[in-house]
Design a protein around this motif. Structure first.
Motif, PDB file in Angstrom:
ATOM      1  N   LYS A  18       0.867  -1.177   0.000  1.00 13.32           N
ATOM      2  CA  LYS A  18       0.000   0.000   0.000  1.00 13.32           C
ATOM      3  C   LYS A  18       0.904   1.228   0.000  1.00 13.32           C
ATOM      4  N   GLU A  20       1.023   5.455   0.818  1.00 13.90           N
ATOM      5  CA  GLU A  20       0.400   6.651   1.381  1.00 13.90           C
ATOM      6  C   GLU A  20       1.411   7.781   1.384  1.00 13.90           C
ATOM      7  N   TYR A  37       5.552   3.085   2.206  1.00 15.41           N
ATOM      8  CA  TYR A  37       5.240   1.781   1.630  1.00 15.41           C
ATOM      9  C   TYR A  37       4.824   0.872   2.777  1.00 15.41           C
ATOM     10  N   PRO A  40       0.186  -4.590   3.219  1.00  9.34           N
ATOM     11  CA  PRO A  40      -1.249  -4.557   2.944  1.00  9.34           C
ATOM     12  C   PRO A  40      -2.081  -5.266   4.011  1.00  9.34           C
ATOM     13  N   ASN A  43      -0.478  -2.832   7.848  1.00  5.74           N
ATOM     14  CA  ASN A  43      -0.091  -1.415   7.712  1.00  5.74           C
ATOM     15  C   ASN A  43       1.254  -1.063   8.336  1.00  5.74           C
TER      16      ASN A  43
END
Length: 66
Positions: A18, A20, A37, A40, A43
Motif C-alpha cells: 500500500k 500513502e 510503503y 497490505p 499497515n
C-alpha cells in the motif's frame, strides 16, 4: 510471478504494498512529502521514500512564489 517476501511484523506474504503520502516537518513546518510503503495486511511501514512527483510540484510552487 512468485514472491517470497514477508512482512517483518505479521509475516504475511507481501506481493503488493500500500502507498500513502506523509509530511516531513522541521520545527513544526512542513518541508516536503514522502511516500510510505505499507504492508497490505497490517499497515506496518516497510519503507519510506521521497515522492518524486510531489517533490517536483513543491519545487515549482516555491519557484513561482519567489
Amino acid at each position: 510471478m512468485h514472491h517470497d517476501a514477508k512482512c517483518p511484523k505479521c509475516e504475511a506474504p507481501v506481493s503488493t504494498v500500500k502507498f500513502e503520502v506523509a509530511d516531513i516537518s522541521e520545527h513544526s513546518q512542513n518541508v516536503a512529502q514522502v511516500g510510505l510503503y505499507l504492508c497490505p495486511s497490517c499497515n506496518t511501514v516497510l519503507g519510506v521514500g521521497l515522492h518524486p512527483e510531489i517533490l517536483v510540484s513543491n519545487i515549482v510552487e516555491r519557484l513561482k512564489q519567489s
